[in-house]
Motif scaffolding. Structure first.
Motif, short mmCIF file in Angstrom:
data_model
loop_
_atom_site.label_atom_id
_atom_site.label_comp_id
_atom_site.label_asym_id
_atom_site.label_seq_id
_atom_site.Cartn_x
_atom_site.Cartn_y
_atom_site.Cartn_z
N VAL A 11 46.54 35.09 -30.01
CA VAL A 11 47.51 35.69 -29.09
C VAL A 11 48.54 34.65 -28.66
N ASN A 12 48.11 33.43 -28.41
CA ASN A 12 48.99 32.38 -27.91
C ASN A 12 49.48 31.43 -29.00
N ARG A 13 49.51 31.86 -30.23
CA ARG A 13 49.85 30.97 -31.34
C ARG A 13 51.27 30.44 -31.27
N GLU A 14 52.23 31.23 -30.79
CA GLU A 14 53.61 30.76 -30.73
C GLU A 14 53.77 29.66 -29.69
N ALA A 15 53.19 29.84 -28.52
CA ALA A 15 53.27 28.82 -27.48
C ALA A 15 52.54 27.55 -27.91
N LEU A 16 51.40 27.71 -28.57
CA LEU A 16 50.65 26.54 -29.04
C LEU A 16 51.41 25.80 -30.14
N SER A 17 52.08 26.54 -31.01
CA SER A 17 52.84 25.87 -32.07
C SER A 17 54.04 25.12 -31.50
N LYS A 18 54.71 25.69 -30.49
CA LYS A 18 55.81 24.97 -29.83
C LYS A 18 55.31 23.70 -29.16
N LEU A 19 54.18 23.82 -28.46
CA LEU A 19 53.61 22.66 -27.78
C LEU A 19 53.21 21.58 -28.77
N SER A 20 52.58 21.97 -29.86
CA SER A 20 52.16 20.96 -30.84
C SER A 20 53.35 20.31 -31.53
N MET A 21 54.43 21.05 -31.75
CA MET A 21 55.64 20.45 -32.34
C MET A 21 56.28 19.46 -31.38
N GLU A 22 56.31 19.79 -30.09
CA GLU A 22 56.87 18.87 -29.10
C GLU A 22 56.02 17.62 -28.99
N ILE A 23 54.72 17.78 -29.02
CA ILE A 23 53.83 16.63 -28.94
C ILE A 23 53.96 15.77 -30.20
N LYS A 24 54.08 16.41 -31.34
CA LYS A 24 54.25 15.66 -32.59
C LYS A 24 55.53 14.84 -32.55
N GLU A 25 56.57 15.39 -31.94
CA GLU A 25 57.84 14.67 -31.83
C GLU A 25 57.69 13.40 -31.00
#
Length: 173
Positions: A11-25
């Motif tokens: 359900v929260n995959r979009e928010a988790l993907s945004k968060l993981s991309m920001e953290i990866k940056e």
């Protein structure tokens, strides 16, 4: 429990993907100027590895012991009462009666694949969330070093604080 974790993540995959991309940056050491910021990043990134090793190995040990206990009980039941047959460690749909030890061994080998599935399904999501949380904590630790450095500069610290707040706004929200 595992299915609940999968559903929540789905359900929260979009928010988790945004968060993981920001953290990866922000996980690259080239983004940080001082040695103290780089050391903070490196020290905090060791913590999830320790957590993953400890929790995965303890869960693997627990599941393996449960499996071995199930096999031991199944063989013990078959030896006591030969008419009942063998009992499998995990409940599955039994296509045939398990009275032959070779068929029982094949079913046990089949159920051996359940152990990694249970361990990865149960522990994997916890490890992912712990890793994401520690990465966010790392960014807050680095932010505190940057704030200290800007406040020690006497001139133009208002502009530096404004720049830091805008850069780390994603962490605060």
């Amino acid at each position: 429990m595992t299915l609940t974790k999968v559903a929540i993540t789905r359900v929260n995959r979009e928010a988790l993907s945004k968060l993981s991309m920001e953290i990866k940056e922000f996980s690259l050491t080239e983004k940080y100027e001082t040695k103290q910021e780089k050391l903070t990043l490196l020290n905090y990134t060791k913590l999830p590895l320790y957590f993953i090793v400890i929790i995965a190995s303890s869960m693997l040990l627990a599941e393996s012991l449960y499996y071995m206990n199930g096999i031991r009980n199944g063989i013990h039941i078959a030896k006591q009462n030969n008419s009942m047959g063998y009992k499998l460690p995990y409940r599955t749909l039994e296509i045939m009666e398990l009275k032959d030890y070779r068929i029982y061994a094949l079913f046990c080998a089949y159920q051996l694949m359940f152990i990694p599935s249970i361990v990865l399904g149960y522990v994997g999501f916890d490890c992912m969330f712990v890793n994401l949380s520690i990465q966010v904590i790392t960014q807050f630790g680095i932010l505190s070093y940057k704030v200290k450095r800007i406040l020690t500069r006497s001139k133009n610290y208002h502009e530096g604080m404004k720049e830091l707040i805008l850069r780390h706004y994603r962490l605060i929200r």
